[in-house]
Motif scaffolding. Structure first.
Motif, mmCIF file in Angstrom:
data_model
loop_
_atom_site.group_PDB
_atom_site.id
_atom_site.type_symbol
_atom_site.label_atom_id
_atom_site.label_comp_id
_atom_site.label_asym_id
_atom_site.label_seq_id
_atom_site.Cartn_x
_atom_site.Cartn_y
_atom_site.Cartn_z
ATOM 1 N N TRP A 17 9.157 -22.406 18.564
ATOM 2 C CA TRP A 17 10.113 -22.750 19.625
ATOM 3 C C TRP A 17 10.384 -24.254 19.667
ATOM 4 C CZ3 TRP A 17 9.827 -25.750 24.113
ATOM 5 C CH2 TRP A 17 10.850 -25.562 25.046
ATOM 6 N N LEU A 18 9.312 -25.029 19.669
ATOM 7 C CA LEU A 18 9.496 -26.480 19.776
ATOM 8 C C LEU A 18 10.173 -27.048 18.529
ATOM 9 C CD1 LEU A 18 8.854 -28.804 21.776
ATOM 10 C CD2 LEU A 18 6.894 -29.335 20.316
ATOM 11 N N PHE A 19 9.724 -26.630 17.355
ATOM 12 C CA PHE A 19 10.348 -27.100 16.127
ATOM 13 C C PHE A 19 11.820 -26.703 16.079
ATOM 14 C CE2 PHE A 19 6.212 -28.051 14.160
ATOM 15 C CZ PHE A 19 6.558 -29.141 13.359
ATOM 16 N N ALA A 20 12.132 -25.488 16.508
ATOM 17 C CA ALA A 20 13.504 -25.009 16.461
ATOM 18 C C ALA A 20 14.421 -25.820 17.365
ATOM 19 C CB ALA A 20 13.556 -23.529 16.858
ATOM 20 N N LEU A 21 13.973 -26.107 18.586
ATOM 21 C CA LEU A 21 14.821 -26.861 19.512
ATOM 22 C C LEU A 21 15.083 -28.274 19.006
ATOM 23 C CD1 LEU A 21 14.365 -24.400 21.340
ATOM 24 C CD2 LEU A 21 14.108 -25.975 23.266
ATOM 25 N N PHE A 22 14.053 -28.921 18.499
ATOM 26 C CA PHE A 22 14.257 -30.267 17.953
ATOM 27 C C PHE A 22 15.086 -30.222 16.669
ATOM 28 C CE2 PHE A 22 11.201 -31.653 21.033
ATOM 29 C CZ PHE A 22 11.455 -33.014 21.205
ATOM 30 N N ALA A 23 14.897 -29.166 15.867
ATOM 31 C CA ALA A 23 15.678 -29.017 14.638
ATOM 32 C C ALA A 23 17.159 -28.834 14.960
ATOM 33 C CB ALA A 23 15.165 -27.836 13.822
ATOM 34 N N LEU A 24 17.471 -28.083 16.011
ATOM 35 C CA LEU A 24 18.866 -27.874 16.404
ATOM 36 C C LEU A 24 19.521 -29.202 16.807
ATOM 37 C CD1 LEU A 24 18.473 -24.575 18.455
ATOM 38 C CD2 LEU A 24 19.864 -24.856 16.396
ATOM 39 N N ILE A 25 18.781 -30.034 17.523
ATOM 40 C CA ILE A 25 19.314 -31.350 17.895
ATOM 41 C C ILE A 25 19.566 -32.177 16.639
ATOM 42 C CG2 ILE A 25 18.790 -33.535 19.065
ATOM 43 C CD1 ILE A 25 17.130 -31.908 21.082
ATOM 44 N N LEU A 26 18.616 -32.146 15.708
ATOM 45 C CA LEU A 26 18.742 -32.925 14.477
ATOM 46 C C LEU A 26 19.929 -32.454 13.649
ATOM 47 C CD1 LEU A 26 17.517 -35.114 12.663
ATOM 48 C CD2 LEU A 26 16.082 -33.329 11.625
ATOM 49 N N VAL A 27 20.085 -31.146 13.514
ATOM 50 C CA VAL A 27 21.210 -30.597 12.734
ATOM 51 C C VAL A 27 22.533 -31.018 13.336
ATOM 52 C CG1 VAL A 27 22.402 -28.453 12.133
ATOM 53 C CG2 VAL A 27 19.940 -28.647 11.775
ATOM 54 N N GLU A 28 22.635 -30.938 14.655
ATOM 55 C CA GLU A 28 23.874 -31.348 15.315
ATOM 56 C C GLU A 28 24.174 -32.823 15.060
ATOM 57 O OE1 GLU A 28 24.814 -28.490 19.102
ATOM 58 O OE2 GLU A 28 23.674 -30.330 19.484
ATOM 59 N N LYS A 29 23.151 -33.659 15.131
ATOM 60 C CA LYS A 29 23.355 -35.090 14.927
ATOM 61 C C LYS A 29 23.747 -35.391 13.487
ATOM 62 C CE LYS A 29 22.593 -36.217 19.120
ATOM 63 N NZ LYS A 29 23.711 -36.722 19.956
ATOM 64 N N ILE A 30 23.104 -34.706 12.523
ATOM 65 C CA ILE A 30 23.439 -34.917 11.110
ATOM 66 C C ILE A 30 24.855 -34.447 10.821
ATOM 67 C CG2 ILE A 30 22.904 -34.172 8.761
ATOM 68 C CD1 ILE A 30 19.962 -34.163 9.552
ATOM 69 N N LEU A 31 25.229 -33.274 11.341
ATOM 70 C CA LEU A 31 26.590 -32.776 11.152
ATOM 71 C C LEU A 31 27.606 -33.711 11.798
ATOM 72 C CD1 LEU A 31 26.146 -28.930 11.734
ATOM 73 C CD2 LEU A 31 26.495 -30.122 9.565
ATOM 74 N N GLY A 32 27.256 -34.251 12.962
ATOM 75 C CA GLY A 32 28.155 -35.183 13.645
ATOM 76 C C GLY A 32 28.333 -36.452 12.863
ATOM 77 N N LEU A 33 27.272 -36.965 12.282
ATOM 78 C CA LEU A 33 27.365 -38.183 11.470
ATOM 79 C C LEU A 33 28.170 -37.928 10.200
ATOM 80 C CD1 LEU A 33 23.705 -39.578 11.735
ATOM 81 C CD2 LEU A 33 25.765 -40.561 12.753
ATOM 82 N N ALA A 34 27.939 -36.729 9.606
ATOM 83 C CA ALA A 34 28.674 -36.400 8.399
ATOM 84 C C ALA A 34 30.163 -36.262 8.687
ATOM 85 C CB ALA A 34 28.122 -35.091 7.802
ATOM 86 N N ALA A 35 30.498 -35.632 9.814
ATOM 87 C CA ALA A 35 31.893 -35.473 10.198
ATOM 88 C C ALA A 35 32.532 -36.833 10.462
ATOM 89 C CB ALA A 35 31.984 -34.580 11.422
ATOM 90 N N MET A 67 22.593 -31.048 28.958
ATOM 91 C CA MET A 67 23.111 -31.542 30.234
ATOM 92 C C MET A 67 23.288 -33.062 30.236
ATOM 93 S SD MET A 67 20.906 -29.138 32.846
ATOM 94 C CE MET A 67 21.479 -29.976 34.310
ATOM 95 N N VAL A 68 22.427 -33.776 29.511
ATOM 96 C CA VAL A 68 22.524 -35.243 29.499
ATOM 97 C C VAL A 68 23.277 -35.764 28.280
ATOM 98 C CG1 VAL A 68 20.406 -35.476 30.855
ATOM 99 C CG2 VAL A 68 20.282 -35.545 28.353
ATOM 100 N N GLY A 69 23.846 -34.863 27.492
ATOM 101 C CA GLY A 69 24.695 -35.281 26.382
ATOM 102 C C GLY A 69 23.998 -35.537 25.069
ATOM 103 N N VAL A 70 22.708 -35.185 24.968
ATOM 104 C CA VAL A 70 21.981 -35.384 23.720
ATOM 105 C C VAL A 70 22.309 -34.285 22.715
ATOM 106 C CG1 VAL A 70 19.664 -35.434 22.679
ATOM 107 C CG2 VAL A 70 20.104 -36.652 24.800
ATOM 108 N N ALA A 71 22.609 -33.082 23.213
ATOM 109 C CA ALA A 71 22.870 -31.936 22.350
ATOM 110 C C ALA A 71 24.174 -31.254 22.763
ATOM 111 C CB ALA A 71 21.706 -30.951 22.427
ATOM 112 N N GLY A 72 24.675 -30.381 21.851
ATOM 113 C CA GLY A 72 25.936 -29.700 22.086
ATOM 114 C C GLY A 72 25.796 -28.193 22.135
ATOM 115 N N TRP A 73 26.882 -27.510 21.763
ATOM 116 C CA TRP A 73 26.931 -26.054 21.921
ATOM 117 C C TRP A 73 25.976 -25.336 20.977
ATOM 118 C CZ3 TRP A 73 28.054 -22.917 17.855
ATOM 119 C CH2 TRP A 73 28.708 -23.502 16.750
#
Length: 313
Positions: free
Chosen positions: A290-308, A241-247
């Motif tokens: 649960w907690l590791f997964a949610l933070f991991a999803l944010i990290l993966v999105e950010k890494i993929l975004g940086l790579a793109a 909702m605040v733009g830190v994470a995506g779909w």
């Protein structure tokens, strides 16, 4: 032996022969792994990219601060650690390290971590790290843990600060994104630890720590776990909702949170004859995932975004 007698016995014991492994255990490495991981995610999630060197210093200082908090916690809680099956083999109650040595080690690490972060990164993040250590050691360990069954609700804030500290290290300020990451851990902490308290209820009772099951009973604890699990639904949506994470995060977080709530509902429906605590133990284990997964999803999105952005994809 009473807690008072245990404390004096520990202080009068001969020690000082702790190995490097004993001092490493004094840092609470399992807790530190969560701190390091969430701090790294906070660094990647921040809207400002920090230089890798300063990023390394930030994570190092947060790790040192977390380890210092663990050492000071073991110094102060040596008496109750000695009577709990889960903690009696820790370095201080086992006699490998004296309480005074744990205190000195923790104090030096605290001062060093805050000073380094202030000198090499920025004073805002250093001040927040100093407050986090103070909050965990003084407010939670010394003030709340032995006095109220709400200890983990308020004290859980200490474990929620690391991603906010790394965010502030990168940006110099606290934004909505940092608050969203903070709330993920803050709201997760009570159901996580109360599931552990149900599973290890005898330990806390023996040590005289007023955890929720000991004070208000297992039924009330199961109800509170369910309430907080339901609160995780809107909190899990906040990063998107605040733009830190995506779909990718949104879909994954929704699925994981539904399972979390389902497990909390299953625990809530149990009768008082749940003697094996298998459901509570299962919920405790899944809460970590649960907690590791949610933070991991944010990290993966950010890494993929940086790579793109760099033209890799």
């Amino acid at each position: 032996m009473s807690l008072n007698q245990t404390y004096h016995a520990l202080n009068e014991a001969e020690g000082g022969q702790g190995s490097a492994r004993d001092y490493f255990e004094l840092l609470k490495p399992r807790v530190m792994s969560l701190v390091i991981f969430t701090a790294i995610v906070g660094l990647f999630a921040a809207p400002v990219h920090i230089h890798p060197w300063f990023g390394f210093i930030t994570i190092l200082c947060i790790s040192m601060g977390a380890g210092a908090s663990g050492a000071l916690n073991m110094w102060y809680d040596a008496d109750i650690d000695a009577v709990m099956q889960r903690t009696m083999k820790r370095p201080v109650p086992s006699g490998s390290i004296l309480p005074s040595e744990a205190f000195g080690f923790g104090l030096v690490l605290s001062l060093l971590s805050v000073a380094m972060l202030g000198l090499f990164v920025n004073m805002q993040s250093a001040a927040l790290l100093a407050f986090t250590i103070f909050f965990y050691v003084v407010i939670y360990t010394m003030g709340l843990k032995r006095r109220t069954s709400q200890n983990i609700v308020i004290g859980g804030a200490a474990g929620a600060f690391p991603p906010m500290i790394s965010w502030v290290a990168a940006t110099g300020r606290i934004d909505l994104g940092a608050i969203a990451l903070f709330l993920l851990i803050f709201v997760w902490t009570p159901p996580h630890f109360w599931a552990l308290a149900l599973w290890r209820e005898g330990d806390y009772h023996k040590a005289g720590v007023p955890m929720l099951p000991n004070v208000h009973g297992r039924a009330e604890t199961r109800k509170q776990i369910l309430i907080y699990a339901l609160l995780c639904i809107p909190v899990a949506a906040l990063p998107a909702m605040v733009g830190v994470a995506g779909w990718l995060y949104t879909v994954g977080a929704a699925a994981m949170t539904l399972v979390f709530v389902a497990k909390a509902v299953k625990l809530y429906r149990l009768g008082e004859n749940d003697l094996n605590n298998k459901v509570a133990k299962g919920l405790f284990g899944f809460s970590i995932i649960w907690l590791f997964a949610l933070f991991a999803l944010i990290l993966v999105e950010k890494i993929l975004g940086l790579a793109a952005f760099a033209g890799v994809f």
